[in-house]
Design a protein around this motif. Structure first.
Motif, PDB file in Angstrom:
ATOM      1  N   ILE B 432       5.217  15.260  -0.793  1.00 22.56           N
ATOM      2  CA  ILE B 432       4.087  14.522  -0.224  1.00 22.56           C
ATOM      3  C   ILE B 432       2.951  14.529  -1.231  1.00 22.56           C
ATOM      4  CG2 ILE B 432       2.325  14.604   1.612  1.00 22.56           C
ATOM      5  CD1 ILE B 432       4.582  15.795   3.393  1.00 22.56           C
ATOM      6  N   TRP B 433       2.363  13.363  -1.466  1.00 22.93           N
ATOM      7  CA  TRP B 433       1.241  13.328  -2.406  1.00 22.93           C
ATOM      8  C   TRP B 433      -0.061  13.139  -1.649  1.00 22.93           C
ATOM      9  CZ3 TRP B 433      -2.160   9.266  -3.536  1.00 22.93           C
ATOM     10  CH2 TRP B 433      -1.856   8.019  -2.963  1.00 22.93           C
ATOM     11  N   PHE B 438      -2.633   7.644  -7.208  1.00 20.99           N
ATOM     12  CA  PHE B 438      -1.196   7.562  -6.950  1.00 20.99           C
ATOM     13  C   PHE B 438      -0.418   7.856  -8.221  1.00 20.99           C
ATOM     14  CE2 PHE B 438       2.770   5.148  -7.001  1.00 20.99           C
ATOM     15  CZ  PHE B 438       3.382   5.685  -5.891  1.00 20.99           C
ATOM     16  N   PRO B 441       5.642   8.386  -5.228  1.00 24.86           N
ATOM     17  CA  PRO B 441       5.569   8.218  -3.779  1.00 24.86           C
ATOM     18  C   PRO B 441       6.067   9.447  -3.014  1.00 24.86           C
ATOM     19  CG  PRO B 441       7.463   7.040  -4.644  1.00 24.86           C
ATOM     20  CD  PRO B 441       6.728   7.598  -5.827  1.00 24.86           C
ATOM     21  N   ASN B 442       5.772   9.478  -1.736  1.00 25.15           N
ATOM     22  CA  ASN B 442       6.398  10.470  -0.852  1.00 25.15           C
ATOM     23  C   ASN B 442       7.895  10.217  -0.860  1.00 25.15           C
ATOM     24  OD1 ASN B 442       3.824  11.174  -0.166  1.00 25.15           O
ATOM     25  ND2 ASN B 442       4.099  10.877   2.042  1.00 25.15           N
ATOM     26  N   PHE B 443       8.678  11.275  -0.779  1.00 28.61           N
ATOM     27  CA  PHE B 443      10.115  11.046  -0.695  1.00 28.61           C
ATOM     28  C   PHE B 443      10.815  12.173   0.031  1.00 28.61           C
ATOM     29  CE2 PHE B 443       9.769  13.399  -4.726  1.00 28.61           C
ATOM     30  CZ  PHE B 443      10.807  14.309  -4.642  1.00 28.61           C
ATOM     31  N   TYR B 477       8.797   6.624   0.652  1.00 28.76           N
ATOM     32  CA  TYR B 477       7.848   6.004   1.585  1.00 28.76           C
ATOM     33  C   TYR B 477       6.609   5.611   0.800  1.00 28.76           C
ATOM     34  CZ  TYR B 477      10.868   8.309   4.953  1.00 28.76           C
ATOM     35  OH  TYR B 477      11.953   8.721   5.670  1.00 28.76           O
ATOM     36  N   ARG B 478       6.251   4.327   0.887  1.00 28.08           N
ATOM     37  CA  ARG B 478       5.090   3.855   0.142  1.00 28.08           C
ATOM     38  C   ARG B 478       4.131   3.158   1.069  1.00 28.08           C
ATOM     39  NH1 ARG B 478       6.699   2.083  -5.817  1.00 28.08           N
ATOM     40  NH2 ARG B 478       4.461   2.376  -5.912  1.00 28.08           N
ATOM     41  N   ASN B 479       2.871   3.198   0.705  1.00 27.65           N
ATOM     42  CA  ASN B 479       1.830   2.574   1.502  1.00 27.65           C
ATOM     43  C   ASN B 479       0.948   1.760   0.570  1.00 27.65           C
ATOM     44  OD1 ASN B 479      -0.485   1.965   2.920  1.00 27.65           O
ATOM     45  ND2 ASN B 479      -0.753   4.017   3.769  1.00 27.65           N
ATOM     46  N   LYS B 480       1.099   0.435   0.688  1.00 26.11           N
ATOM     47  CA  LYS B 480       0.258  -0.440  -0.129  1.00 26.11           C
ATOM     48  C   LYS B 480      -0.673  -1.187   0.802  1.00 26.11           C
ATOM     49  CE  LYS B 480       3.566  -0.924  -3.840  1.00 26.11           C
ATOM     50  NZ  LYS B 480       4.692  -1.681  -4.343  1.00 26.11           N
ATOM     51  N   SER B 481      -1.952  -0.893   0.721  1.00 21.89           N
ATOM     52  CA  SER B 481      -2.966  -1.512   1.589  1.00 21.89           C
ATOM     53  C   SER B 481      -2.584  -1.384   3.062  1.00 21.89           C
ATOM     54  CB  SER B 481      -3.171  -2.976   1.215  1.00 21.89           C
ATOM     55  OG  SER B 481      -3.441  -3.068  -0.150  1.00 21.89           O
ATOM     56  N   ASP B 482      -2.314  -0.161   3.473  1.00 22.08           N
ATOM     57  CA  ASP B 482      -2.008   0.173   4.868  1.00 22.08           C
ATOM     58  C   ASP B 482      -0.728  -0.442   5.407  1.00 22.08           C
ATOM     59  OD1 ASP B 482      -3.886   2.076   5.393  1.00 22.08           O
ATOM     60  OD2 ASP B 482      -5.442   0.603   5.852  1.00 22.08           O
ATOM     61  N   VAL B 484       3.166   0.354   5.362  1.00 16.63           N
ATOM     62  CA  VAL B 484       4.116   1.388   4.938  1.00 16.63           C
ATOM     63  C   VAL B 484       5.521   0.807   4.851  1.00 16.63           C
ATOM     64  CG1 VAL B 484       5.135   3.632   5.529  1.00 16.63           C
ATOM     65  CG2 VAL B 484       2.708   3.220   5.940  1.00 16.63           C
TER      66      VAL B 484
END
Lengths: 182, 754
Positions: B432-433, B438, B441-443, B477-482, B484
């Motif tokens: 978890i980051w 960035f 990513p989380n993995f 798991y990635r989150n680009k501008s809210d 996911v």
């Protein structure tokens, strides 16, 4: 006895696992940078009239290149007072962060290095030690021309001196801004 | 009496050699750490990993030899020496009950791989240094450095995820995403360091493309023993001091129980090159561990917990904001951004890393000497990297990785010609980051592995064959501008080894090994997208990367003296397909902070081949001399170009004088000369900012001795590193762009055993 031991180990494991559990499937927003990603240069003439120029990179370092770099347009043989304003854009919210940088004035300094145009820049604000900062500066233009301004914010914790060259420290901002003097 | 014998010996021109191998009588397997003693002379020799022992410069005469080993009964043997004698000893096992109470000596699963065990002399001489520095004493092992505080071991030119680090049986799982991520292991924990060169460590993973390092503590004490050890050291260059203490006991009332606690504290300040200090290069470490064991007739079990905590300063002058800052810094012979003063203060840029390990290991004794091993481990690694502080004091990089793994393993009986080792490993990992920038990513990864390794001993031959299947499922798991999104990748493949050793004589062996290994691309190689801390580079991963595959062939000739010679000659050829490498790419990344050079992970086909050679000669009772060299050729098979950032060729020579006198028993002085050549094998098409630094030579001096204080023995050592205070830079140090390497350091160390 052995079952008990294994049980204890298992319990310790689970505590460690649960105790620190954050959800891996709910990541932070990658675009949320604690960085300066918008800069506004506000030029005020002695008459009081102001003109603003904006540089913007809303997704921060990497990704798309800066989305907006205005050309600075000034008149010849005039004096201006420049105020630099810096902003952070995160999740679509624009927040001015000039005061945060100003609070660390003893480790920051702006630089404006003209090339191809005739303009004299004098920083007018000073930090606690009496060294220049550059949020405020006075600009005296000469004849007309087209060129660029190397605009830098240098970060120099423990290194700042009274007459530093533009390469002391590391760059928090470095931009080559186009300029036209009419 | 001993003294008299020595004098007589000299007068008689005694030059006879007694040597041989100590074996387990039940299966002829070599016994390591057996103590061979010549009673009359009070001389002792502890056998090496091949069971080998030797005594030089003996006079003609009759001697009583006593051989001891913790798993076996001791034997006494009368021997007459008239000429050079080769005498092998076969030790019978102790009665079964006793054997089961004693933890069995670990069976060597990597018999037919090229390996090097650091001698206890080297382990002692490097006490207080980082793991990378300790391991670099092995031939063919170098370090990839980031300044004077971060050392990463490099085996035969490869590092990071291609080198497995097995700390007390636990595969280190931490954040190994870059050259500035040092392994989180306290060398004080260990007594033995084994470097497996080449892809032979199947038992520990499919991905050991370069090799593996086994870092092993000594076994817990037995039979109502209590021991304590205290180590301290001082390093003059950065005014670093180290204190490490260990207490272990097996209580008299409960001899089947035993425990050990251990702790280390280390603090160092700014390092100094011959001409200036390097500001913000201090470090601090606090490590501790505890283990407890229970030995029963039918099983034994052990719990181990450890904590590693470090703060590392990163040289202020290496911290650049963008490409033009970097170019400004490089053009100088002396760093521009520096304060030429000593300090213990650690400020930004810095790293703070914590690593926790919990391990439970049990061994159940089954009929016919076979065993079932159960290993459950949990590791947590917290890495915070503090870059520039601008809008908040948060770390820029903040990663939290946790790994749980279970390993079930069956070992067949040791008293057969064929021994087998079959097992399965299940591993779950989450990262978890949280930093302000960035990077990866989380993995979550899920791994399952099955392996089967077999050894076959016949006459003078030893064969082994092993196969392993691994399956890995990776979800990011990635989150680009809210928004996911999750992405899945799966990887699966076989790996295998085949090896043979032929004993030409008990002291002369020939080994050949072939291995196929593969490595799934790591999360950073697939998805990294961001600035790498302080390196002024923008790294971009490629989500389409395939697994990297390696065919590794190696052979070794090892001669361990019937006379006073020892030599070790190894060749390796590592053919890597889809080799993943960080490669410069255009265009540069544009940001408000300026332009950054862009690096992308790309795949190519590579071949790494080399030679490791070492030779030692005992000249007489006082003098010993040795030499070694490590040569490497690393090529991109597609472009026919050299591969960037590979260690250059090196040669080393050493000479040791042992003081054989009563006042300083075991005292020795060693002078070591190292010559590191300039790296000329660099790719023509990839521009570096500056050419590789010039060749350099270093002289190191080491003195060690035992001092008796009352009934206690104190070991003292004095090492002078960079004796001539040479100014130099090293190609394998990323900070070669900015500053010279540290100058002379006088290091003092004291070990007290209670």
């Amino acid at each position: 006895m052995k079952q008990l031991k294994v049980g204890i180990i298992y319990a310790v494991f689970m505590m460690l696992m649960v105790g620190c559990s954050k959800d891996v499937s709910k990541p932070n927003d990658e675009n949320e940078h604690e960085a300066i990603n918008k800069i506004e240069l506000v030029f005020a003439e002695t008459s009081g009239a102001t003109t603003s120029f904006v540089i913007e990179d809303p997704d921060g370092d990497g990704g798309n290149p800066p989305s907006r770099i205005d050309t600075i347009k000034l008149n010849s043989n005039k004096q201006y007072n420049l105020t630099v304003k810096v902003y952070n854009i995160a999740s679509g919210v624009i927040k001015e962060v000039s005061s945060t940088i100003l609070a660390q004035a003893t480790s920051h300094e702006f630089y404006f290095i003209p090339s191809g145009v005739s303009v004299t820049v004098q920083k007018t604000d000073k930090d606690k030690s009496g060294y220049p900062i550059g949020f405020l500066s006075s600009w005296q233009t000469a004849g007309a021309g087209t060129g660029s301004i190397l605009f830098k914010l240098m970060h120099k914790t423990a290194l700042k001196g009274p007459n530093d060259g533009p390469n002391v420290g590391h760059s928090d901002i470095q931009l080559n801004l186009p300029i036209i003097i009419k | 009496m001993t003294c008299l014998t020595i004098f007589q010996a000299k007068a008689q021109k005694c030059n006879l050699v007694l040597s041989g191998v100590v074996m387990d009588a039940s299966n002829n397997a070599p016994l390591e750490k057996a103590v061979v003693e010549i009673k009359e002379l009070g001389l002792k020799f502890i056998t090496d990993i091949e069971g080998h022992y030797h005594f030089y410069n003996l006079c003609k005469g009759s001697y009583t030899i006593v051989v001891n080993h913790m798993s076996c009964d001791s034997i006494k043997y009368k021997l007459t020496v008239q000429q050079n004698v080769i005498q092998n000893f076969k030790l019978p096992h102790a009665i079964n009950e006793l054997e089961n109470v004693i933890v069995n000596a670990k069976r060597d699963l990597n018999v037919n791989t090229i390996k090097e065990v650091l001698s206890s002399k080297v382990v002692d001489a490097t006490r207080g240094q980082s793991l990378g520095e300790v391991l670099s004493r092995a031939n063919g092992v170098t370090v990839l450095q980031t300044g004077s505080t971060i050392f990463k071991p490099v085996i035969h030119g490869l590092h990071s995820q291609r080198v497995l680090l097995i700390n007390n049986g636990v595969r280190l799982e931490s954040q190994q995403w870059g050259s500035d991520h040092a392994p989180e292991i306290d060398p004080f924990i260990a007594e033995k360091f084994t470097i497996i060169k080449g892809a032979g460590a199947l038992r520990y993973g499919n991905d050991a493309i370069a090799g593996a390092v086994l870092i092993e503590p000594k076994a817990l004490p037995k039979q109502a023993q209590t021991n304590a050890e205290f180590n301290t050291g001082y390093f003059s260059n950065n005014r670093q001091y180290v204190i490490s203490g260990m207490l272990e006991s097996s209580p008299i009332k409960y001899p089947e129980l035993s425990y050990r606690i251990q702790a280390t504290y280390k603090k160092g300040g700014n390092a100094r090159t011959p001409n200036y200090w390097l500001y913000n290069t201090g470090l601090q470490e606090i490590n501790y561990s505890a283990s407890a064991g229970l030995r029963k007739e039918k099983y034994n079990t052990e719990i181990f917990v450890s904590s590693f905590n470090t703060d590392l300063g990163i040289f202020i002058g290496s911290h650049v904001g963008n490409l033009s800052d970097l170019q400004n810094a490089i053009q100088l012979s002396k760093p521009l951004q520096n304060i030429d003063a000593f300090s213990y203060t650690i400020g930004r840029p810095k790293q703070n890393v914590q690593h926790y390990t919990v391990k439970s290991k049990s061994q159940i004794y089954l009929p016919n000497n076979s065993k079932l091993n159960l290993l459950v481990t949990y590791q947590k690694n917290l890495r915070k990297e503090y870059d520039r502080a601008l809008l908040s004091n948060r770390p820029e990089l903040d990663l939290d990785i946790s790994t749980t793994s279970a390993d079930i393993n069956y070992e067949s009986g040791s008293n057969k010609k064929i021994t087998s080792n079959i097992g399965t490993v299940i591993m779950l990992q989450e990262n978890i980051w949280a930093g302000s920038r960035f990077f990866i990513p989380n993995f979550r990864t899920q791994n399952v592995a099955l392996y089967s390794i077999h050894n076959y001993n016949v006459n003078n031959w030893m064969f082994d064959a092993g196969a392993r299947f691994d399956y890995r499922h990776l979800t990011t798991y990635r989150n680009k501008s809210d928004s996911v999104s999750a992405a899945d990748r799966t990887f699966g493949n076989m790996s295998g080894t085949l090896g043979a050793t032929y004993k030409i004589t008990p002291h002369f062996k020939w080994l050949i090994n072939g291995a196929y290994a593969w490595r799934a691309p790591q999360v950073n190689e697939l998805y990294v997208n961001g600035l790498h801390h302080g390196t002024a580079s923008f790294e971009i991963g490629d989500p389409k990367l395939k697994s990297e595959k390696a065919i590794n062939l190696s052979t070794q000739l090892k001669y361990q003296t019937d006379s006073s010679w020892q030599f070790d000659l190894g060749f390796y050829n590592n053919i890597i397909t889809d080799f993943i490498n960080l490669t410069p790419s255009v265009p540069a990344t544009l940001t408000l902070r300026g332009a950054y050079p862009t690096f992308r992970f790309v795949q190519s086909n590579a071949v790494l081949r080399g030679i490791d050679f070492s030779v030692h000669k005992t000249l007489n009772r006082s003098w010993m001399a040795g030499a070694k060299t490590a040569l490497l050729w690393a090529k991109n098979r597609d472009t026919k170009e050299w591969i960037i950032q590979m260690p250059s060729n090196r040669i080393e020579g050493d000479i040791t004088y042992s003081f054989a006198n009563k006042l300083l028993p075991g005292a020795a002085i060693e002078l070591r000369y190292m010559h590191i050549m300039q790296q000329t094998r660099i790719p023509a098409s990839i521009a570096d900012y500056i050419p590789p630094p010039n060749a350099y030579s270093l002289l190191n001096l080491d003195f060690s001795s035992e001092v008796a204080v009352g009934k206690k023995q104190i070991s003292v050592g004095l090492t002078v590193v960079n004796l001539l205070n040479q100014t130099y830079r090293d190609y394998m140090n990323r900070f070669r762009y900015f500053n010279d390497e540290p100058g002379r350091s006088i290091n003092l160390r004291i070990k007290l055993k209670l």
